[in-house]
Design a protein around this motif. Structure first.
Motif, PDB file in Angstrom:
ATOM      1  N   THR A 192       0.823  -1.209   0.000  1.00  0.00           N
ATOM      2  CA  THR A 192       0.000   0.000   0.000  1.00  0.00           C
ATOM      3  C   THR A 192       0.855   1.257   0.000  1.00  0.00           C
ATOM      4  O   THR A 192       0.567   2.228  -0.722  1.00  0.00           O
ATOM      5  N   VAL A 195       2.248   1.778  -3.447  1.00  0.00           N
ATOM      6  CA  VAL A 195       1.226   2.296  -4.362  1.00  0.00           C
ATOM      7  C   VAL A 195       1.013   3.789  -4.139  1.00  0.00           C
ATOM      8  O   VAL A 195       0.899   4.573  -5.092  1.00  0.00           O
ATOM      9  N   VAL A 196       0.967   4.189  -2.866  1.00  0.00           N
ATOM     10  CA  VAL A 196       0.803   5.617  -2.562  1.00  0.00           C
ATOM     11  C   VAL A 196       1.981   6.423  -3.093  1.00  0.00           C
ATOM     12  O   VAL A 196       1.813   7.502  -3.689  1.00  0.00           O
ATOM     13  N   SER A 198       3.960   5.624  -5.586  1.00  0.00           N
ATOM     14  CA  SER A 198       3.936   5.675  -7.044  1.00  0.00           C
ATOM     15  C   SER A 198       2.821   6.553  -7.575  1.00  0.00           C
ATOM     16  O   SER A 198       2.860   6.978  -8.738  1.00  0.00           O
ATOM     17  N   SER A 199       1.829   6.837  -6.735  1.00  0.00           N
ATOM     18  CA  SER A 199       0.719   7.696  -7.165  1.00  0.00           C
ATOM     19  C   SER A 199       1.029   9.176  -7.005  1.00  0.00           C
ATOM     20  O   SER A 199       0.254  10.013  -7.490  1.00  0.00           O
ATOM     21  N   VAL A 200       2.128   9.501  -6.346  1.00  0.00           N
ATOM     22  CA  VAL A 200       2.444  10.907  -6.108  1.00  0.00           C
ATOM     23  C   VAL A 200       2.624  11.660  -7.424  1.00  0.00           C
ATOM     24  O   VAL A 200       2.106  12.771  -7.612  1.00  0.00           O
ATOM     25  N   ILE A 202       1.380  10.931 -10.365  1.00  0.00           N
ATOM     26  CA  ILE A 202       0.093  11.080 -11.052  1.00  0.00           C
ATOM     27  C   ILE A 202      -0.750  12.165 -10.387  1.00  0.00           C
ATOM     28  O   ILE A 202      -1.322  13.035 -11.057  1.00  0.00           O
ATOM     29  N   LEU A 203      -0.826  12.131  -9.069  1.00  0.00           N
ATOM     30  CA  LEU A 203      -1.620  13.126  -8.352  1.00  0.00           C
ATOM     31  C   LEU A 203      -1.042  14.528  -8.527  1.00  0.00           C
ATOM     32  O   LEU A 203      -1.800  15.506  -8.629  1.00  0.00           O
ATOM     33  N   THR A 204       0.290  14.622  -8.560  1.00  0.00           N
ATOM     34  CA  THR A 204       0.911  15.930  -8.782  1.00  0.00           C
ATOM     35  C   THR A 204       0.566  16.469 -10.155  1.00  0.00           C
ATOM     36  O   THR A 204       0.245  17.660 -10.323  1.00  0.00           O
ATOM     37  N   THR A 205       0.618  15.603 -11.173  1.00  0.00           N
ATOM     38  CA  THR A 205       0.253  16.034 -12.520  1.00  0.00           C
ATOM     39  C   THR A 205      -1.198  16.489 -12.577  1.00  0.00           C
ATOM     40  O   THR A 205      -1.523  17.524 -13.188  1.00  0.00           O
TER      41      THR A 205
END
Length: 490
Positions: A192, A195-196, A198-200, A202-205
């Motif tokens: 988990t 995943v969080v 690696s999502s940074v 995407i969320l930043t974009t």
């Protein structure tokens, strides 16, 4: 208690709980015919997760939510903003008063909380706190209430976080058993967290695009999109200027951006690619260990330094050189190259981009399997023929991708353009004249104490979103080239 101290205490509780969990796991009596599902280290990690992660999650939520709630309470207790000026400015003044009250000794603070601003200002100035002259008496009471709410919120947060940490440690310790699947649960927690993490990106974009998109929509509700995308005049007049709202033509800025990037690529690509070929195919180990770091030193130089170099050295050199050449040919020593020009910015930016091209291309060329080189040389080809007919075709998709990424870097450059090409939004094909780029105008439109309520400031977001779309298309095209023409080797 400060936030770092609170985090340290939570970590200490977690470590102590983990040690006790591991010790308890080792003392467990394993029934005959069974074995521990997880090792003591996993039991310790399991309890550590219960003692630390929920507490830190609550702390993070509190740090984010508390200032928002207190800020809304402060705004609700303020008089009509039309009577006291801008709300943002009033909040900053209230915050300054509150910070000043915090540094006063306890015996002085109680009395200072009831003083008018005229008497409070010299008291705080003696403590090294400056308060704006526009502050009013009502701000003191609001600042005192804001400090009270912040102290209460901090105390509640500390108590909740510590209680949650201790409760998590106790609960985790109570779960220790022979067949506890601690390893599976710990690996689930780690997965988990990965995943969080690696999502940074995407969320930043998404955050970047969203922050620009809403303001861009507001801009296009005020200025027609056709006049922005197809306009040839850039003249955004700020409030009070003659001529109304001005003109927001993108074409001069886009032309300057692409023109300067094109000149920079003309300089960087041949030099960087030839340097990569030399280092990968011709240079011995000693030369390579010296040349490659020297090239990559250029990548570590700040762009403002390149801008100074262009402004002080390259620009005057080209201007004086053109004057000398013009004098030899025509007898008139007038310079036909301006000190700030497309050529100056392109040359210096190209020098800055050389390490990007050379380093990426060198890595791509050296990744080509050595069997291809040996096979070509074994069939009688020369080294240059091997490079031209075997190595470069095999590495071409990666090289093209590297060049497109370098072009994206050139398009987004700002400081070199400001100092080397100027800020004039000209639309010209003459590389000896000054032009400017999209990034420079974004800086110009957002310089100063501005509010995002006029086309002159909102246009910066439209320019930023346009630039983002251009670089995104370049990156997508680079990815397409790599995937379509990539060679697969065993």
């Amino acid at each position: 208690m400060s936030i770092p101290a609170l985090v340290a205490i939570v970590l200490l509780i977690g470590l102590a709980a983990a040690y006790m969990a591991a010790a308890k796991s080792r003392r467990l009596a394993v029934p005959a015919g069974q074995k521990m599902h997880s090792r003591p280290a996993y039991h310790g990690s399991y309890v550590f997760s219960w003692a630390v992660l929920p507490a830190l999650a609550v702390l993070a939520v509190s740090l984010i939510a508390t200032p928002i709630v207190i800020s809304r309470n402060v705004a609700a207790s303020m008089p009509n903003p039309g009577e006291v000026g801008q709300t943002v400015l009033a909040r900053s003044m209230i915050a300054a008063i509150g910070q000043g009250l915090r540094i006063l000794p306890d015996e002085e603070r109680a009395a200072a909380n009831t003083l008018p601003v005229a008497e409070l200002r010299p008291l705080l100035q003696r403590r090294g706190v400056a308060i704006a002259s526009a502050t009013e008496d009502y701000m003191v009471a609001i600042a005192v209430e804001q400090n009270r709410q912040e102290d209460l919120a901090r105390l509640v947060t500390i108590l909740v976080v510590l209680a949650l940490s201790v409760a998590g440690a106790v609960f985790g310790l109570s779960q220790i058993a022979v067949r506890l699947r601690a390893r599976n649960r710990v690996e689930g927690v780690v997965k988990t967290m990965l995943v969080v993490a690696s999502s940074v990106a995407i969320l930043t974009t998404i955050g970047i695009v969203s922050s620009m998109l809403f303001e861009t929509v507001d801009f296009f509700s005020r200025v027609p999109a056709s006049s922005f995308f197809f306009g040839t005049v850039w003249d955004p007049r700020f409030s009070g200027g003659a001529g109304g709202e001005g003109q927001f033509g993108l074409i001069p800025l886009l032309a300057g951006t692409l023109y300067i990037a094109f000149v920079a690529m003309l300089v960087a690509v041949p030099i960087g690619l030839f340097a990569a070929i030399y280092m990968a195919e011709y240079a011995n180990g000693v030369v390579r260990s010296f040349v490659k770091p020297m090239l990559e030193v250029l990548a570590g130089i700040p762009t403002i330094v390149y801008g100074f170099f262009a402004l002080v050295t390259v620009g005057p050199f080209l201007r004086d050189l053109s004057a000398s050449l013009n004098g030899i040919v025509t007898g008139d020593y007038a310079s036909f190259i301006q000190g700030q020009s497309v050529l100056t910015a392109g040359l210096v930016m190209g020098i800055m981009l050389i390490p990007f091209v050379s380093s990426l291309s060198d890595d791509i060329i050296t990744s080509v399997p050595g069997t291809l080189r040996d096979g070509s040389l074994g069939l009688g080809a020369t080294r240059s023929e091997t490079i031209k007919r075997v190595i470069l075709p095999a590495a071409l998709p990666g090289i093209v991708s590297a060049l497109l990424l370098t072009a994206s870097r050139a398009i987004g450059e700002t400081m070199i353009v400001v100092l080397a090409a100027g800020v004039a939004p000209n639309l010209t094909a003459n590389p000896f004249e000054a032009m400017t780029t999209v990034t420079v105008k974004i800086v110009n439109q957002l310089t100063g104490d501005l509010e995002f309520n006029s086309p002159q400031t909102l246009v910066a977001f439209a320019l930023g979103l346009t630039l983002f779309a251009i670089t995104l298309c370049l990156n997508i095209f680079a990815l397409y080239i790599v995937r379509k023409y990539r060679e697969q080797y065993e």
